[in-house]
Design an enzyme around this catalytic site. Sequence first.
Site, PDB file in Angstrom:
ATOM      1  N   ILE A 175     -47.638 -29.091 -57.672  1.00 17.86           N
ATOM      2  CA  ILE A 175     -47.926 -30.618 -57.629  1.00 17.86           C
ATOM      3  C   ILE A 175     -49.069 -30.802 -58.833  1.00 17.86           C
ATOM      4  O   ILE A 175     -49.269 -32.016 -59.328  1.00 17.86           O
ATOM      5  CB  ILE A 175     -48.269 -30.933 -56.514  1.00 17.86           C
ATOM      6  N   ASP A 178     -68.073 -33.848 -65.105  1.00 17.51           N
ATOM      7  CA  ASP A 178     -66.545 -34.047 -65.622  1.00 17.51           C
ATOM      8  C   ASP A 178     -66.041 -35.345 -65.256  1.00 17.51           C
ATOM      9  O   ASP A 178     -64.770 -35.227 -64.741  1.00 17.51           O
ATOM     10  CB  ASP A 178     -66.112 -32.783 -65.784  1.00 17.51           C
TER      11      ASP A 178
END
Length: 543
Positions: A21, A142
């Site tokens: 996924i 990030d």
Amino acid sequence: MQSQLDPLPNDLPFRIISKTIGRGAYASIKKAIPPEELHPVFAVKFIHKAYAVKHGRVSAKQIAMEVSLHSHIGQHPNIIEWFATGEDAVWKWIAMEYAEGGDLFDKIEADVGVSEDIAHFYFTQLISGVSYMHSKGVGHRDIKPENILLSDSGNLKIADFGLATLFEYNGKTKLSTTMCGSPPYIAPEVITCSKNGQSRNPPGYAANLVDIWSCGVVLFVLLVGNTPWDEPTPASWEFEEFTRTGGRSTDELWQKLPASVLSLLRGMLNVDVANRYNFERIKMHPWYTRKNPLLTPDGKMADPLGMAAQMLESMHIDFSQKPTASQRNPRQSQDAMDIDSNEKTSKFSFTQPETPINDIMFDWERPPRVHAAALSATQPANAKDADISRMTNSAAGPLFPSLADEPSMSQFASAPTVPLSLTQHARRFRDIVPNYSLTRFFSHLSSPLLLQMLRDALHQLNVPTPAIPQVQGRDHAAWIGVKTVDGRNCVLLGDIVVDTYISGDAELLEVRFVKVKGDPLEWRRFFKNVVVLCKDGVYIPGA
């Protein structure tokens, strides 16, 4: 890398119930359930340790740090929850909350963005999660659209702590020196630190202030559907003008912003870190405290169905438009085949490799089928396994009465609209906005004709393609690997997967654009460009 990876551990304390996924540079994510139960469904990230160290330039200590810090902060409603971890000689796995709503920025139109109320809603949830993280002494480093997911109810979830750091512990703070982040979202002091990295005492940067800068860029992207610059250096004319004018840029993207949010963005995107807004100033700003009909007093979604309908309506492909680049003055594109190694990383040294793990065991999971069909003979025979089949988005039963009612079809309508059948029967946010990406279309053409059309479109966009689309042992009609740079000169990696699709008496081809690495909005823009060039092969019900 070897063509066949080592097998996943066979003594896992859970059952894997899906194909891939999500896939990163050295990891794959699959869905799982407890050994003897059907719920809860959670996500498991499998990290190939040797590949990560060899190709990802990360140490075993850094991988352990990801687990440690995630477990330390994973108890907030806007942060993916950490559950457990384990490893064998080859693999390390991390079990965590499954973000059932998929990627937030898959549901945002490139160059358009979302309404001010929706942007405000998700910004407040982002700030809530990041400020909690900082209260625990952890900096994410990030923050970008790739790492912002949704729950099944549409609430924001911050993910991926592979670059996280502990900047405060026992009252003591420390500066970071590691170069990490994505150029459009990175703070300028991180780049300055990297440029001085060869000195004996390189200047560090505050991880918490870097996160605030990145949150400011994310807010900008929510509102206009594009980043304000490709990188915060004088090499970017947009950033140079932003700094030269004191945040009063004449660039057309800034002109799209509501006047009330400009001072907040200037505060968060202040190059002078000493004067950059902290969370206290952000939360006192009039735009942050503005009334929002979509937001409850406790930070929840007030009208999930109405908000989902607004978001789906904003997704639209105009076949009369020519393919577009993300920048107003795009650079001369480099040869996409040269981006594998250090073309970009010579300036930005990141911890993730440009070439991800690519293996048969990481085949993509398919979205739900739409057609009403009974379970085939190849489907599970007993009820429990049939339930698992449905949970894994297989062809186990109809979700929508026809292909025309499928959410991804609404983007091809002549006017932005949401099928009445969706809103009438919807009970939850994800009943309208699906968890899978909307970067897909259906075609009535034969496979050879469609593949030639796709190859011609990619050629026009200067995206190199293999001589013959490969299926690499997977059960698909075709599989085209995409390796290019986006309009911001950042890497885009992904796959165009073609599958046969039966809808009633008609046999169609389903074409999915599955992103592996890169900005979701840039991937969306790439998808739109290909679709516009392939418009004669796009199947539109009733057209």
